[in-house]
Design a protein around this motif. Structure first.
Motif, short mmCIF file in Angstrom:
data_model
loop_
_atom_site.label_atom_id
_atom_site.label_comp_id
_atom_site.label_asym_id
_atom_site.label_seq_id
_atom_site.Cartn_x
_atom_site.Cartn_y
_atom_site.Cartn_z
N ASN A 293 -1.40 4.99 -11.96
CA ASN A 293 -2.23 5.49 -11.02
C ASN A 293 -1.52 5.76 -9.54
O ASN A 293 -2.02 5.82 -8.74
CB ASN A 293 -3.36 4.35 -11.00
CG ASN A 293 -2.92 3.11 -10.09
OD1 ASN A 293 -1.78 2.84 -10.04
ND2 ASN A 293 -3.85 2.31 -9.87
N GLY A 294 -0.44 5.60 -9.56
CA GLY A 294 0.40 5.85 -8.53
C GLY A 294 0.51 5.02 -7.24
O GLY A 294 0.93 5.51 -6.24
N SER A 295 -0.17 4.04 -7.61
CA SER A 295 -0.40 3.18 -6.40
C SER A 295 0.54 1.77 -6.59
O SER A 295 0.96 1.23 -7.86
CB SER A 295 -1.79 2.57 -6.27
OG SER A 295 -1.77 1.55 -5.52
N LEU B 92 0.85 -1.20 0.03
CA LEU B 92 0.07 -0.13 0.15
C LEU B 92 0.90 1.30 0.03
O LEU B 92 0.31 2.61 0.49
CB LEU B 92 -1.12 -0.08 1.08
CG LEU B 92 -2.03 -1.27 1.24
CD1 LEU B 92 -2.79 -1.06 2.32
CD2 LEU B 92 -2.73 -1.14 0.05
N THR B 93 2.19 0.98 -0.47
CA THR B 93 2.96 2.56 -0.54
C THR B 93 2.60 2.96 -1.99
O THR B 93 1.96 2.26 -2.88
CB THR B 93 4.37 2.17 -0.32
OG1 THR B 93 4.73 1.18 -1.12
CG2 THR B 93 4.77 1.99 1.11
N ALA B 94 2.90 4.35 -2.02
CA ALA B 94 2.82 5.08 -3.32
C ALA B 94 3.96 4.77 -4.29
O ALA B 94 5.08 4.24 -3.74
CB ALA B 94 2.95 6.46 -3.16
#
Ligand code: HEC
Length: 223
Positions: free
Chosen positions: A49-51, A41-43
């Motif tokens: 989509n930046g995930s 769950l880090t960027a």
């Protein structure tokens, strides 16, 4: 050599020292631990989509979230002891029937025949097997009359849609199966193997059933 308490103690000490060395050097190799990676769950600027987490694929089921109902089991309310559903739970249109026809030709026709007359290419060889099985002519209700269904109180011409779903999903129980002997071609657990494991999409099974029912209303000429 005589094994004395002292020599034994020395040996144990040596093994311990060696063990410590081994531990020390192996623990210093942290490359796997230190390698570049994304923590949950880090960027991330790698994906658009930046995930860092990837989107779930369609149809993903959460743990404990498996839906068990009439549609997934063919039984009222999804209860394994309840009656079979008598109506097809999916809404049927021309697309569903076309899908059912295509799936029938892939998964059923080899045995039950493209014309649903029980004369597919595999029917002959299977009928010569130890059990002498006969493929039911699925499209011809007249020919299903009086055919006993294993463990059920109805005959095959009266079998509800839910039973068809059950047969596709789990196979047809072989009442003569002898569990004390190995499972072989002459002693199979199922007379009709479950096709459900190959037809993973539940609604495809219902589409096949819809197609069979449609063909039963207006069966093709047998020859
Ligand atoms: C490998 C061959 C084979 C394939 C493929 C096959 N079947 Fe069967 N099927 C059989 C045999 C053999 C029987 C008869 C079983 C018996 O008499 O015990 C049977 C019986 C049935 C029955 C009657 C069940 C009963 O209790 O008597 C239904 C309904 C059925 N098949 C539907 C299908 C459908 C729908 C498909 C495709 C998804 C399919 N079958 C694919 C071999 C096959």
């Amino acid at each position: 050599m005589q094994v004395t308490a002292t020599s034994l103690r020395r040996l144990v000490a040596r093994i311990m020292v060696l063990g410590l060395f081994a531990l020390f050097f192996s623990a210093c190799h942290l490359d796997m631990y230190d390698q570049p990676k994304n923590k949950a769950l880090t960027a991330s600027d790698f994906f658009a989509n930046g995930s860092s987490a990837r989107p779930l694929i369609d149809g993903t089921v959460s743990r404990g979230g498996l839906k068990i109902d009439a549609r997934t089991t063919g039984r009222e309310g999804g209860d394994p002891t309840a009656a079979y559903v008598t109506t097809n739970p999916i809404s049927i249109d021309a697309n569903v029937l076309a899908r059912g026809e295509a799936r029938y030709k892939i998964y059923c026709a080899s045995c039950h025949g493209e014309k649903g007359n029980g004369k597919g290419p595999a029917a002959g060889p299977i009928s010569k097997g130890g059990l002498g099985l006969k493929m039911p002519a699925l499209f011809y209700v007249d020919q299903l009359k009086g055919k006993v269904v294993a463990n059920e109180s109805f005959t095959l011409d009266q079998a509800p849609d839910g039973y068809f779903f059950n047969a596709i999903t789990h196979g047809v129980a072989n009442l003569k199966y002898d569990p004390t002997k190995p499972e072989t071609a002459d002693n199979p657990k199922y007379t009709m193997f479950p096709a459900g494991y190959r037809i993973q999409i539940v609604d495809d099974r219902w589409a096949i059933i819809a197609y069979i029912r449609e063909m039963q209303k207006n069966p093709p000429a047998q020859k």
